[in-house]
Motif scaffolding. Structure first.
Motif, PDB file in Angstrom:
ATOM      1  N   THR A 294       0.835  -1.205   0.000  1.00 32.26           N
ATOM      2  CA  THR A 294       0.000   0.000   0.000  1.00 32.26           C
ATOM      3  C   THR A 294       0.865   1.249   0.000  1.00 32.26           C
ATOM      4  O   THR A 294       0.554   2.239  -0.681  1.00 32.26           O
ATOM      5  CB  THR A 294      -0.936   0.008   1.223  1.00 32.26           C
ATOM      6  OG1 THR A 294      -1.728  -1.187   1.218  1.00 32.26           O
ATOM      7  CG2 THR A 294      -1.863   1.213   1.187  1.00 32.26           C
ATOM      8  N   LEU A 295       1.976   1.230   0.761  1.00 34.57           N
ATOM      9  CA  LEU A 295       2.895   2.373   0.762  1.00 34.57           C
ATOM     10  C   LEU A 295       3.518   2.576  -0.622  1.00 34.57           C
ATOM     11  O   LEU A 295       3.686   3.718  -1.076  1.00 34.57           O
ATOM     12  CB  LEU A 295       3.989   2.171   1.802  1.00 34.57           C
ATOM     13  CG  LEU A 295       3.596   2.336   3.273  1.00 34.57           C
ATOM     14  CD1 LEU A 295       4.818   2.176   4.165  1.00 34.57           C
ATOM     15  CD2 LEU A 295       2.938   3.693   3.513  1.00 34.57           C
ATOM     16  N   MET A 296       3.871   1.482  -1.305  1.00 39.57           N
ATOM     17  CA  MET A 296       4.418   1.599  -2.652  1.00 39.57           C
ATOM     18  C   MET A 296       3.377   2.185  -3.604  1.00 39.57           C
ATOM     19  O   MET A 296       3.686   3.035  -4.443  1.00 39.57           O
ATOM     20  CB  MET A 296       4.892   0.239  -3.157  1.00 39.57           C
ATOM     21  CG  MET A 296       6.141  -0.274  -2.475  1.00 39.57           C
ATOM     22  SD  MET A 296       6.891  -1.711  -3.313  1.00 39.57           S
ATOM     23  CE  MET A 296       5.656  -2.957  -3.019  1.00 39.57           C
ATOM     24  N   GLY A 297       2.146   1.728  -3.453  1.00 41.17           N
ATOM     25  CA  GLY A 297       1.065   2.284  -4.264  1.00 41.17           C
ATOM     26  C   GLY A 297       0.863   3.759  -3.999  1.00 41.17           C
ATOM     27  O   GLY A 297       0.608   4.544  -4.922  1.00 41.17           O
ATOM     28  N   LEU A 298       0.989   4.162  -2.730  1.00 38.58           N
ATOM     29  CA  LEU A 298       0.849   5.578  -2.374  1.00 38.58           C
ATOM     30  C   LEU A 298       1.916   6.412  -3.062  1.00 38.58           C
ATOM     31  O   LEU A 298       1.625   7.499  -3.597  1.00 38.58           O
ATOM     32  CB  LEU A 298       0.941   5.739  -0.855  1.00 38.58           C
ATOM     33  CG  LEU A 298       0.950   7.184  -0.329  1.00 38.58           C
ATOM     34  CD1 LEU A 298      -0.348   7.896  -0.690  1.00 38.58           C
ATOM     35  CD2 LEU A 298       1.168   7.209   1.182  1.00 38.58           C
ATOM     36  N   LEU A 299       3.158   5.935  -3.077  1.00 39.10           N
ATOM     37  CA  LEU A 299       4.239   6.669  -3.734  1.00 39.10           C
ATOM     38  C   LEU A 299       3.936   6.878  -5.215  1.00 39.10           C
ATOM     39  O   LEU A 299       4.073   7.998  -5.741  1.00 39.10           O
ATOM     40  CB  LEU A 299       5.557   5.904  -3.577  1.00 39.10           C
ATOM     41  CG  LEU A 299       6.756   6.471  -4.362  1.00 39.10           C
ATOM     42  CD1 LEU A 299       7.084   7.887  -3.893  1.00 39.10           C
ATOM     43  CD2 LEU A 299       7.977   5.564  -4.213  1.00 39.10           C
ATOM     44  N   VAL A 300       3.496   5.834  -5.889  1.00 38.07           N
ATOM     45  CA  VAL A 300       3.188   5.941  -7.319  1.00 38.07           C
ATOM     46  C   VAL A 300       2.054   6.931  -7.544  1.00 38.07           C
ATOM     47  O   VAL A 300       2.111   7.770  -8.456  1.00 38.07           O
ATOM     48  CB  VAL A 300       2.825   4.558  -7.898  1.00 38.07           C
ATOM     49  CG1 VAL A 300       2.301   4.684  -9.320  1.00 38.07           C
ATOM     50  CG2 VAL A 300       4.032   3.633  -7.872  1.00 38.07           C
ATOM     51  N   GLN A 301       1.021   6.867  -6.714  1.00 32.77           N
ATOM     52  CA  GLN A 301      -0.122   7.756  -6.907  1.00 32.77           C
ATOM     53  C   GLN A 301       0.220   9.213  -6.592  1.00 32.77           C
ATOM     54  O   GLN A 301      -0.295  10.130  -7.238  1.00 32.77           O
ATOM     55  CB  GLN A 301      -1.295   7.298  -6.031  1.00 32.77           C
ATOM     56  CG  GLN A 301      -1.858   5.927  -6.391  1.00 32.77           C
ATOM     57  CD  GLN A 301      -2.335   5.809  -7.831  1.00 32.77           C
ATOM     58  OE1 GLN A 301      -2.294   4.729  -8.424  1.00 32.77           O
ATOM     59  NE2 GLN A 301      -2.771   6.901  -8.418  1.00 32.77           N
ATOM     60  N   LEU A 302       1.110   9.440  -5.628  1.00 28.28           N
ATOM     61  CA  LEU A 302       1.544  10.809  -5.350  1.00 28.28           C
ATOM     62  C   LEU A 302       2.332  11.389  -6.514  1.00 28.28           C
ATOM     63  O   LEU A 302       2.229  12.586  -6.820  1.00 28.28           O
ATOM     64  CB  LEU A 302       2.386  10.847  -4.073  1.00 28.28           C
ATOM     65  CG  LEU A 302       1.638  10.591  -2.757  1.00 28.28           C
ATOM     66  CD1 LEU A 302       2.595  10.663  -1.574  1.00 28.28           C
ATOM     67  CD2 LEU A 302       0.494  11.581  -2.568  1.00 28.28           C
TER      68      LEU A 302
END
Length: 514
Positions: free
Chosen positions: A98-106
């Motif tokens: 989820t943290l990796m997904g957050l980085l991509v979405q930011l």
């Protein structure tokens, strides 16, 4: 800024002229955007304005629409299978994924806010025609694959809630109508549409939280599962599935467009920085909610089925019935599961329609009416989904096989969203002062590489069991060569190697002539 001070120059070195911008497809018209700056706040800011809870509320919305892709039926199936097969042992991976997904979405939000254009539009401008068309086709295939999973998930929920009266194909037709509901809601403004999605997310949260409370998973095992990494050879497939479901190619395009629903002055660095700050906060909060919902689903099935004989046979179609057999109760848990699944499917199919509009409009610069674009993008998914529903209505095994193929399709498409995003967000001529720094650039590429390797493992593992003849092997090998070649082209272009090579050859030719 004082009135007599000259106006700041545009931040972007590649800012297009207003006359040209008016002729191009845009994610939102000026009349559709949410106004952030009030009349008494019209002065220019040199620095980022101070934090305001009111402004945070006005910026809240796009992140929660983006987070729905983390809660679609495909993710829920990955959650329940991880819980049933691996127990609590993969919760740490869910957290870090989820943290990796957050980085991509930011990063996607950063591109959209800083440039005033979404990823599909920037790809249209950045890449040559042949590469742009390949990227568009890949994005459409990824969207269709995700949409089929979402529509099938909604249809399964409708079948559950109707006690089997409505078959799968009828659920598909009902779900297809959400396209027109979406159009109706959009006419009432962006904020009204976002409110509907908030209700759907709350429905999911309440449904799965109720199931969590009903099944009472072990709190200590849950905490240890989140904090202590564990991975065994028996759970590697479920681990890959968790990471693979987090990065959805169409969601990267979607978020870069959603952030443009707010009015942000592209000429003022402080306003862009302010928007990025608020979007970072609300996106983090949204994915925090999505993580908790995924956690509820994983732990419910870990508590109920881990270590049982049926753990390997649980999927979306039969999960509710297995829960009902085990827990039952005054309030049938089967219907609570169906309500949560329906909210997940309906919300994700509507955001899929939204993403389809941006992808088609951005890559092709089509200026179609919204109802027509929605009809086209919805038909691309509904027609193959209807065929699937008619063929698999009575076969859960066939649905599981289809879901595996669709997960492979998603895995194949991930590089064609991530590599252009990471390439564009690091270019000063596109991002201006908002390009990512060297540390964030290295971290982003590492995360992207990790995600692509994990999904590559899933792809190789799946195809190795499916390729059984020489002819099929040759076909797969040919497509693989073309696939790897195009990824290599994108990476070399991102590293400016192709521009350097062209410049080197030009200088060499000039020296030879002279």
């Amino acid at each position: 800024m004082p009135p007599n001070q000259p106006e700041k120059q545009p931040l972007l070195l590649r800012q297009s002229q207003q006359s040209d911008a008016d002729e191009e497809e845009r994610a939102y018209g000026s009349h559709e955007k949410v106004i952030i700056i009030s009349s008494d706040e019209a002065e220019e800011w040199i620095k980022t304005p101070p934090f305001s809870w009111k402004k945070l509320w006005l910026f809240t919305g796009p992140g929660f629409l983006m987070s729905i892709a983390f809660l679609d039926p495909g993710n829920l199936e990955g959650d329940l299978q991880a819980g049933a097969i691996a127990g609590y042992s993969l919760l740490w991976l869910l957290f870090w994924a989820t943290l990796m997904g957050l980085l991509v979405q930011l990063l996607a939000a950063r591109v959209g806010v800083a440039t005033g254009k979404h990823l599909a539009e920037l790809c249209r401008e950045e890449y040559p025609t042949w590469a742009r068309m390949v990227l568009w086709i890949m994005a459409e295939l990824a969207l269709i694959g995700a949409d089929i999973q979402e529509v099938i998930g909604s249809a399964i929920a409708i079948k559950i809630l109707s006690n089997g009266v409505l078959p799968l194909w009828a659920g598909v037709i009902i779900t297809a109508l959400d396209c027109f509901i979406f159009l109706l809601l959009e006419n009432y403004g962006v904020r009204k549409l976002e409110a509907i999605f908030a209700v759907l997310i709350a429905t999911m949260a309440l449904s799965f939280a109720w199931m969590f409370g009903e099944t009472k998973p072990d709190g200590i095992e849950l905490l240890l599962g989140v904090l202590i990494p564990k991975l065994s050879s028996k759970t590697i497939k479920e681990a890959v599935g968790i990471v693979g479901c987090i990065i959805m190619p169409h969601n990267v395009f979607l978020h870069s467009a959603l952030v443009q629903s707010r009015q942000v002055d592209q000429q003022k660095e402080g306003r862009i920085q302010e928007a990025l700050r608020y979007y970072s906060i609300e996106s983090t909060a949204a994915l925090g909610v999505s993580f908790m919902i995924n956690l509820f689903v994983t732990t419910v099935f870990a508590k109920a089925f881990y270590g049982t004989d049926i753990a390997n046979s649980i999927g979306l179609a039969n999960a509710g019935h297995y829960l009902q057999e085990k827990y039952g109760g005054y309030v049938p848990i089967l219907y609570i599961w169906g309500i949560g699944l329906l909210a997940a499917g309906q919300s994700s199919t509507i955001t899929g329609t939204y993403a389809g509009q941006f992808i088609m409009g951005g890559f092709l610069n089509l200026r179609l009416k919204k109802w027509l674009r929605s009809l086209v993008t919805r038909s691309c998914a509904i027609i193959p989904t209807m065929i699937v529903a008619l063929a698999t209505d009575t076969s859960e095994d066939t649905l599981d096989v289809l879901n595996e193929w669709l997960n492979v399709l998603q895995s194949i498409q991930i590089p064609f969203a991530l590599i252009p995003l990471l390439s564009l967000v690091a270019k000063e001529q596109i991002m201006g002062v908002f390009k990512v720094g060297p540390v964030l650039k290295v971290v982003s590429w590492f995360v992207a590489f990790l995600v692509m390797v994990i999904n590559g493992y899933l792809l190789v593992d799946f195809l190795s069991s499916e390729v059984t003849t020489v002819l099929v092997g040759c076909i797969v090998l040919s497509f693989t060569a073309a696939y790897v070649g195009f990824i290599l082209y994108l990476v070399l272009r991102a590293a400016n190697f192709l521009d350097w090579l062209s410049s080197f050859q030009s200088k060499r030719y000039t020296n030879t002539v002279s």
